[in-house]
Design an enzyme around this catalytic site. Sequence first.
Site, short mmCIF file in Angstrom:
data_model
loop_
_atom_site.label_atom_id
_atom_site.label_comp_id
_atom_site.label_asym_id
_atom_site.label_seq_id
_atom_site.Cartn_x
_atom_site.Cartn_y
_atom_site.Cartn_z
N ASP A 119 25.16 34.42 48.26
CA ASP A 119 26.14 34.37 47.27
C ASP A 119 26.79 33.00 47.09
OD1 ASP A 119 28.31 35.37 46.09
OD2 ASP A 119 29.07 36.39 48.03
N ASP A 146 33.10 41.35 41.21
CA ASP A 146 33.52 42.32 42.34
C ASP A 146 34.23 43.39 41.90
OD1 ASP A 146 32.56 39.78 43.47
OD2 ASP A 146 34.06 39.87 45.03
C1 9PG Z 1 32.64 37.04 50.17
C2 9PG Z 1 32.58 37.82 48.64
C3 9PG Z 1 31.69 39.13 48.58
C4 9PG Z 1 31.51 39.47 47.00
C5 9PG Z 1 30.80 38.54 46.26
C6 9PG Z 1 31.87 37.17 46.33
O1 9PG Z 1 35.87 33.80 41.89
N1 9PG Z 1 36.34 34.16 43.09
O2 9PG Z 1 37.31 33.43 43.75
C7 9PG Z 1 35.51 35.04 43.88
C8 9PG Z 1 35.67 35.23 45.32
C9 9PG Z 1 34.86 35.79 45.84
C10 9PG Z 1 33.90 36.72 45.18
C11 9PG Z 1 33.61 36.55 43.88
C12 9PG Z 1 34.29 35.92 43.17
O3 9PG Z 1 33.07 37.54 46.01
O4 9PG Z 1 30.68 38.68 45.27
O5 9PG Z 1 30.58 40.98 47.07
O6 9PG Z 1 30.34 38.86 49.34
O7 9PG Z 1 31.93 36.79 47.87
O8 9PG Z 1 33.30 35.88 50.07
#
Ligand code: 9PG
Length: 588
Positions: A377, A438
């Site tokens: 990720d 997400d």
């Molecule tokens: C774990 C998560 C999960 C999830 C992933 C990812 O933009 N943002 O601040 C943002 C935060 C978290 C995020 C996506 C965008 O989620 O997609 O499935 O694994 O990390 O932290």
Amino acid sequence: MQLVADRLEVDASVHGGRSVAGAAAIGGSGAPTVGPLEVHLDGPGSSSLRWSLANRSDAPVAVRSVAVVLRVVDAGEPLRLFRHGYQSWSTTGAVTFGVDTDPSLVPDSIELTRGVHHADQRATRPGELRSEWVTVLRGGDGDAALVGFEAGTEHDGTLRLRHGADGPELWCEAFLGDAVLAPGEHRLLHGVEIEWGGPDQAPELLAGWAARAGAFGGARVGAPYQVGWCSWYHYFHDITEDALRANLARAAAWPFDVFQLDDGFQSAIGDWLTTNDKFPSELDAIAASIAAAGRTPGLWIAPFIVAPDSRVATEHPDWLARYADGSPLFGMVNPEWGGGLDGLQYALDTTHPAVLTHLEHVARTLVDAGFPYLKLDFTFAPSFDGVWADPSRTPAQRVRAGYEAIRRGAGDDTFILGCGVPLSHVVGLVDGNRIGPDVAPSWAIEAGYDFLPGYTDCQPATLHAFRNTLARAHQHRRLWLNDPDCLMLRQAETRLSPAAARTWAETVAVSGGMALVSDDLALLDDDARRLLDEVVAIGREVDAAARTGAPPRCGDILERPIPGDLSAAGWDLTVDPVTAESSLFRRT
Ligand code: 9PG
């Protein structure tokens, strides 16, 4: 509509600063030249462009981008563009020239966010619309033209629709991100293809492009259909070993192949081999318990970012990418991660050989500990502008080098799921890819939670995942297995209505993509179980059809900003994205 090759545009600088940006005519005799750079072009404006770039000077040259500019002639209005997002979470769908804007132009957009969602983190020109890797253009006259790069592994390919002196122009840009070409160096660029179709044929054009790009890149498309459980969307950062084990016990009654632990187990971002206080057991013991329950153990890591106070960052400061002033480059921010700088995390330098050895070691150790399924990720971090140990590498090469190291360590049999990943960089290395933002326990984004100015559509919300699942349906089993993100089955502790939860489940089903449950299984009743069984039955059918025939088809991909039609294997799904109401029919 016609696309007429007009000129070459170069943005570069002699290493150290002086700009050598400029334009050159194409079509005459000899290779067009801008300053020290010579570009060999074969077939500009035809159905297939082959090109390469050479530094003819005796000084290094930093190349930001090289573009072939096509004039868009007699298109008529409205001029629509399929805007393909940069990475997993980046918004994908139709936009209209002269009406929509690029999110980087929103006055308070943040540079880190622009780096997360575009190949080029600088703001665009006013009025410009850009798409990454591939686009479809359709004018009011009805013709649709797909313009796509055959790959994005050596450099990004950005399609920019701009206002030119004589009307709209499409810039087919090889983005090298200031990679330095040595004196005399010659580099091949990724080919660009143009395919024409009728007004309703955007889905077929995209499916054809995805098949060719997948074949060209040796895409890994053979993994079995995936059904699983993931700890993220109920527990988020608060996952504990107790909660994980309670769900594992309940999972005995569920048809999961994979049981995946997400963010929240690690002692620090970057220190992936050790657990925190919420996980008294070591990772190998957790994997052994999952395997003993008959499931494939899966684990989330964010391998290219490190917390400032992590062991890896404090013991190896020379492994960090840098800003020009020498301070460590930020790769992401999330207050929940701690790290000592309000949640800011550093980016590892994936052009440093020791970093690649480290990544390979981490992957090998996790697979040896019992995890043959890894979710990688926040992997866009090595694409950011900065100072990198090897300045000759492009952003795409930096991201890909990190993935290659992980694949080397993890071995050929490990299922690698990309997430937060610039999609074009990893064809042939990942088995599955997240293709949207997400999901969340709500349909649309909730008022007051728009924390990414300009990029609200990329924030967690089930509607945002829905949109990309339709808009990228053509990629399934062509480039990887699509991961539309997790189902949201629970009816407690959620603001998703039963109808919206069903709509999302039907969408995952008809996409043929991975079917992952992410609820506390204690909250799920018989209705939820029946819904999952329905998803898996339809999903398997669609997936099997996509292996041998066409991928799922989003028929209204160019008709509206958020499409609502998805068809596959005889199933027709129609969704109203505003109300989240759906209808699902099987054609007889
Ligand atoms: C774990 C998560 C999960 C999830 C992933 C990812 O933009 N943002 O601040 C943002 C935060 C978290 C995020 C996506 C965008 O989620 O997609 O499935 O694994 O990390 O932290």
